[in-house]
Scaffold this motif. Structure first.
Motif, mmCIF file in Angstrom:
data_model
loop_
_atom_site.group_PDB
_atom_site.id
_atom_site.type_symbol
_atom_site.label_atom_id
_atom_site.label_comp_id
_atom_site.label_asym_id
_atom_site.label_seq_id
_atom_site.Cartn_x
_atom_site.Cartn_y
_atom_site.Cartn_z
ATOM 1 N N GLY A 171 0.846 -1.186 0.000
ATOM 2 C CA GLY A 171 0.000 0.000 0.000
ATOM 3 C C GLY A 171 0.876 1.229 0.000
ATOM 4 N N PRO A 172 0.394 2.318 0.385
ATOM 5 C CA PRO A 172 -0.934 2.571 0.940
ATOM 6 C C PRO A 172 -2.008 2.671 -0.143
ATOM 7 N N ILE A 173 -3.224 2.266 0.264
ATOM 8 C CA ILE A 173 -4.403 2.389 -0.587
ATOM 9 C C ILE A 173 -5.455 3.167 0.194
ATOM 10 N N PRO A 174 -6.354 3.857 -0.504
ATOM 11 C CA PRO A 174 -7.445 4.520 0.225
ATOM 12 C C PRO A 174 -8.227 3.484 1.032
ATOM 13 N N ARG B 110 -3.139 11.091 4.478
ATOM 14 C CA ARG B 110 -2.414 11.623 3.324
ATOM 15 C C ARG B 110 -2.467 13.141 3.340
ATOM 16 N N PHE C 287 2.608 10.773 3.709
ATOM 17 C CA PHE C 287 1.711 9.972 4.535
ATOM 18 C C PHE C 287 2.196 10.020 5.975
ATOM 19 N N SER D 81 -8.983 11.075 3.005
ATOM 20 C CA SER D 81 -7.544 11.194 3.286
ATOM 21 C C SER D 81 -6.987 10.001 4.047
ATOM 22 N N HIS E 77 -5.761 6.309 4.560
ATOM 23 C CA HIS E 77 -5.199 5.238 3.744
ATOM 24 C C HIS E 77 -4.780 4.068 4.635
#
Length: 166
Positions: free
Chosen positions: A12-15, A33, A38, A73, A75
């Protein structure tokens, strides 16, 4: 995509809204984010879950939104640890908590103990022989007494020296 935290490589990071179950034997990070940066706002570990609402129903979810500004924002980054024990996962989590002190983990951060023990001597240190500075020859005063040694500091030049107690 991956992100390096300490010596561990997280996926990741992913939402957070893109996350979907299942999730098993991992350490996870909730990140906020801020443009291209991050910030870790929460760290946790999970044995296993199939619950789609795992993060939304988490007790820290409101704190995550408060520290990130909005749900968009937030994640998620994960470190899968299929081959490792629960204790190993907890050790990794503790290292992250101690090093980063995430805002939404304030109650979970372990208290670290120093690597040394300070020994209190009954003997008056002033009665012992004087130690002279190797640099300038001035008297060195005891600054701190450790378990098996004493730290001395020069009253003139500030040089420090550690002497093993006999």
């Amino acid at each position: 995509m991956s992100i390096q935290i300490l010596q561990y490589e997280f996926l990741g990071p992913i939402p957070l809204e893109e996350w979907g179950p299942p999730m098993e034997k991992l350490v996870y990070l909730i990140l906020s984010r801020d443009k291209d940066k991050f910030n870790i706002i929460y760290a946790g570990e999970c044995g296993k879950t199939d619950d789609k609402a795992f993060f939304v129903q988490h007790s820290g979810y409101k704190c995550w939104i408060q520290h990130s500004g909005s749900e968009k924002s937030i994640h998620l980054a994960i470190l899968p640890l299929f081959e490792f024990s629960d204790e190993h996962r907890q050790n990794i989590l503790n290292k992250i908590l101690i090093h980063y002190k995430p805002a939404c983990n304030s109650e979970d951060i372990p208290i670290t103990k120093p690597d040394y023990v300070v020994r209190h001597s009954k003997q008056n240190v002033a009665d012992e022989e004087k130690h002279l500075c190797l640099c300038c020859g001035s008297e060195m005063k005891p600054e701190k007494q450790l378990e098996k040694s004493t730290l001395f500091r020069c009253i003139s030049c500030g040089l420090s020296d550690t002497r093993i107690d006999s």
